[in-house]
Write a protein that holds these residues in place. Structure first.
Motif, PDB file in Angstrom:
ATOM      1  N   THR A 198      39.853  43.916  64.151  1.00  0.00           N
ATOM      2  CA  THR A 198      39.984  44.447  62.620  1.00  0.00           C
ATOM      3  C   THR A 198      38.698  44.153  61.803  1.00  0.00           C
ATOM      4  OG1 THR A 198      41.250  42.613  61.776  1.00  0.00           O
ATOM      5  CG2 THR A 198      42.442  44.237  62.889  1.00  0.00           C
ATOM      6  N   ASP A 199      38.761  44.857  60.643  1.00  0.00           N
ATOM      7  CA  ASP A 199      37.609  44.341  59.853  1.00  0.00           C
ATOM      8  C   ASP A 199      38.320  44.134  58.275  1.00  0.00           C
ATOM      9  OD1 ASP A 199      38.202  46.933  58.574  1.00  0.00           O
ATOM     10  OD2 ASP A 199      36.274  47.711  59.087  1.00  0.00           O
ATOM     11  N   ASP A 200      39.781  44.231  58.317  1.00  0.00           N
ATOM     12  CA  ASP A 200      40.314  43.955  56.872  1.00  0.00           C
ATOM     13  C   ASP A 200      41.337  43.112  57.076  1.00  0.00           C
ATOM     14  OD1 ASP A 200      41.940  45.909  58.435  1.00  0.00           O
ATOM     15  OD2 ASP A 200      42.213  47.240  56.712  1.00  0.00           O
ATOM     16  N   LEU A 260      45.910  40.843  54.286  1.00  0.00           N
ATOM     17  CA  LEU A 260      44.839  41.764  53.941  1.00  0.00           C
ATOM     18  C   LEU A 260      43.587  40.764  53.492  1.00  0.00           C
ATOM     19  CD1 LEU A 260      44.294  44.636  53.621  1.00  0.00           C
ATOM     20  CD2 LEU A 260      44.837  44.436  51.077  1.00  0.00           C
ATOM     21  N   HIS A 261      42.504  41.219  53.862  1.00  0.00           N
ATOM     22  CA  HIS A 261      41.125  40.409  53.312  1.00  0.00           C
ATOM     23  C   HIS A 261      41.123  40.635  51.858  1.00  0.00           C
ATOM     24  CE1 HIS A 261      36.910  39.822  52.947  1.00  0.00           C
ATOM     25  NE2 HIS A 261      36.582  39.886  54.307  1.00  0.00           N
ATOM     26  N   ALA A 307      38.944  43.340  50.367  1.00  0.00           N
ATOM     27  CA  ALA A 307      40.044  44.823  50.384  1.00  0.00           C
ATOM     28  C   ALA A 307      40.639  44.864  49.240  1.00  0.00           C
ATOM     29  CB  ALA A 307      40.201  44.883  51.907  1.00  0.00           C
ATOM     30  N   MET A 356      32.504  42.311  54.165  1.00  0.00           N
ATOM     31  CA  MET A 356      33.248  43.413  53.356  1.00  0.00           C
ATOM     32  C   MET A 356      32.716  43.413  52.124  1.00  0.00           C
ATOM     33  SD  MET A 356      37.210  44.575  53.104  1.00  0.00           S
ATOM     34  CE  MET A 356      37.355  45.350  54.618  1.00  0.00           C
ATOM     35  N   GLN A 368      48.618  48.189  53.366  1.00  0.00           N
ATOM     36  CA  GLN A 368      47.430  48.256  54.392  1.00  0.00           C
ATOM     37  C   GLN A 368      47.551  47.163  55.416  1.00  0.00           C
ATOM     38  OE1 GLN A 368      44.762  50.383  53.819  1.00  0.00           O
ATOM     39  NE2 GLN A 368      44.289  49.666  55.839  1.00  0.00           N
ATOM     40  N   SER A 382      47.192  48.784  59.192  1.00  0.00           N
ATOM     41  CA  SER A 382      45.926  48.265  59.938  1.00  0.00           C
ATOM     42  C   SER A 382      46.607  47.606  61.113  1.00  0.00           C
ATOM     43  CB  SER A 382      45.154  47.197  59.067  1.00  0.00           C
ATOM     44  OG  SER A 382      44.445  47.647  58.066  1.00  0.00           O
TER      45      SER A 382
END
Length: 617
Positions: free
Chosen positions: A106-108, A121-122, A125, A168, A236, A240
């Protein structure tokens, strides 16, 4: 307060208790320990940064509620731009994290040191979504570019401890740590002048808000094109996690089950429709299922207006009794609290082991089963959907279960404080009923009569704000007369109105579409047509099936016309009734009007709610 005041109060030690008092007043409960720790540890860190940046007169809005939502930004810095002199706002997300890394693939999503495998959550983000949401729903900002930016400040972390998170950041939202504290100071100086930000804060707080969007009105657009709804925080995270599970599902030996719980307005159905659209557009096989005829019929109706193939994707739980195992990539079980024990026949246990339970059928139907539920919405005997039931079934099948709790994160429209107030009113949360404290963006009123309730709601409806009246199921529900007119079954004194149409009747929507279609205001809805829907203005009539006596609710099964409850034991009936009225009371996004047919119950409501419809009009 000014940045100078923030620095002084947070270091003197009294600010955390001041915020705790405000929290209790707003939410009718003590703040979680994590909130207190954040106020005690993170706010002094922010105050010190602003002092060192020589921005003492910038205005700081702490725990600022975003428009038309329960979401709160840790802080919003308000002031003027140092070069242009224009309005300038910086949304600040404060984290006490000492170390974190990305969730693999994942990226977030992040895994935070000390929090196990709970995905978060990041922070970039998160703060970017806050900025976008603030601009989307604040008229002052909606047509302007570059007035709002965001920063995530991890004041306990060093760069090397969160190295994977920096990818990010962009011009809209940036990430800073203790290592880059100097860079944060320099950045804030490029966004805010040292002049007083009091006027800019007042402008933001006084700005009109843009109207919220009702999900059902744009459901087809959300599925086909991705819509315009923003997924926030745990919403989110849920999406995700599902996307990640789908990507891994064909190569993994272990099935993942995603369980998403949340109260009314927390975004469960938004998540479901977003996933339907995203997965379908990316070539995945996906279906949506509920146990509610009204909810599924409405989704088929609104989605089918754009594409007549889409309605086939919306199914019922009992459609999956005999389907191919793992035949779908994803099955989204919305309103999962309405699951039954088994799909066919009696709800009695299958002792011979030859029949799967409904939750097991749904789990077996897809590589990634997703369950969305609110445990306070079980309103009929035989409904058994709970987080615990899903967990047990998943673990018995060797599945990995991932949980997402939306309850403390977001409320789209409506009021999180009102939801807590209702839980206490109905005895579903400890503490007992408490007086309602008026809010700016949500109204709670008591009508002196059903005529007064209808008059007030009609005025809202005719002003363009959809309104509906609902009641406990305490009156007969008759078929239309021979001439097609609806019998006025709901009779309270001289006031008489029909239930929503049981069968097709001229000028009235079908009962399954009563909550969303034109013509619904003239009829009274019940639990079976209101559950799962929201509308701006909501009227609730407490019938004689649940009345207040002395200091507690007293159920009266003889007053109920709901045949499904006829053989329900008194204790279960009591719980189902309180759940039923909780559901009815939480349909409104702008306000709710209450009335009881019982004198003592009406007096109790009057003692808790100081504003009547004659004052609110």
């Amino acid at each position: 307060m000014s940045a100078r005041t923030l620095f002084e109060k947070s270091n003197a030690g009294g600010l955390a208790e001041e915020l705790a008092q405000q929290y209790r007043s707003a939410f009718y409960r003590d703040p979680p320990p994590g909130e207190r720790r954040s106020w005690m540890n993170s706010l002094p860190a922010l105050g010190a940064v602003l002092r060192d940046a020589e921005l003492d007169d910038v205005e700081v809005l702490i725990e600022q509620k975003l428009p038309l939502a329960s979401l709160r930004a840790d802080a919003i810095l308000a002031g003027s731009h140092p070069t242009t002199g224009r309005l300038s706002y910086v949304v600040v997300e404060l984290k006490q994290w000492s170390a974190a890394r990305l969730v693999p693939e994942t990226d977030d999503l992040c895994l935070v040191k000390g929090r196990g495998n709970h995905a978060t959550l990041h922070p970039v983000a998160q703060v970017r979504r806050y900025c976008d949401y603030l601009q989307d729903f604040t008229c002052l900002l909606s047509d302007e570019e570059d007035l709002v930016t965001g920063v995530a400040y991890l004041h306990n972390a060093a760069d090397q401890d969160i190295a994977g998170l920096f990818g990010m950041a962009d011009a809209k939202a940036q990430l800073f740590t203790d290592t880059t504290r100097g860079a944060l100071i320099a950045y804030l100086r490029t966004r805010l002048s040292p002049q007083s930000g009091a006027l800019e804060a007042d402008d933001l707080l006084g700005s009109p808000t843009a109207p919220g969007r009702q999900l059902m009105r744009v459901a087809a657009d959300e599925i086909i094109r991705g819509g315009n709804f923003r997924l926030m925080d745990e919403q989110q995270v849920a999406v995700s996690l599902v996307k990640r599970a789908v990507d891994r599902s064909r190569s993994s030996d272990q099935k993942e089950v995603i369980v998403i719980s949340g109260g009314p307005g927390s975004g469960k159905s938004l998540i479901a429709l977003h996933l339907m659209g995203h997965l379908g557009r990316n070539g995945r096989t996906v279906a949506h299922a509920t146990g509610s005829k009204s909810f599924t019929t409405t989704l088929r109706h609104v989605a089918g207006q754009t594409n007549n193939r889409i309605p086939k994707l919306f199914r019922y739980f009992n459609d999956f009794e005999q389907v191919e195992r793992n035949g779908l990539d994803v099955l989204i079980c919305d309103e999962a609290h309405r699951m039954r024990l088994r799909s066919s026949g009696s709800n009695a246990p299958a002792w011979d082991g030859n029949h799967r339970r409904q939750v097991e059928e749904l789990m077996d139907a897809a590589r990634v089963p997703v369950f969305l539920l609110d445990q306070h919405q079980v309103v009929r005997p035989g409904e058994m959907g709970s987080v615990e039931d899903i967990d047990r079934a998943a673990r018995a099948r060797g599945c990995l279960v991932r949980h997402v709790d939306l309850n403390n994160q977001f409320r789209c429209g409506g009021s999180r404080a009102y939801e807590h107030w209702v839980l206490r009113l109905m005895g579903l949360e400890a503490g007992g009923p408490v007086p309602w404290k008026p809010e700016q963006n949500f109204s709670v009123l008591v009508a002196n009569s059903p005529q007064e309730m209808e008059h007030y709601l009609r005025a809202q409806h005719e002003a363009g704000h959809t309104a509906r009246m609902t009641a406990g199921f305490c009156w007969p529900w008759s078929d239309p007369r021979n001439d097609g007119s609806l019998p006025e079954d709901v009779a309270i004194g001289e006031w008489r109105r029909p239930w929503n149409a049981r069968k097709i009747a001229p000028g009235a929507p079908a009962s399954s579409l009563w909550a969303t279609e034109q013509g619904g205001f003239g009829q009274v809805g019940c639990i079976y047509t209101a559950q799962g829907f929201e509308y701006p203005w909501n009227g609730v009539i407490f019938g004689p099936d649940l009345v207040w006596r002395s200091d507690m609710w007293s159920p009266d099964k003889t007053a109920s016309r709901d045949s499904s409850l006829a053989r329900t034991p008194t204790q279960q009936f009591d719980r189902l009734m309180r759940n039923t009225y909780k559901v009815l009371l939480t349909r409104g996004m702008a306000g709710t009007v209450l009335y009881s047919t019982d004198r003592e119950t009406q007096a109790m409501l009057r003692s808790l709610i100081t504003i009547g419809t004659e004052e609110g009009s």
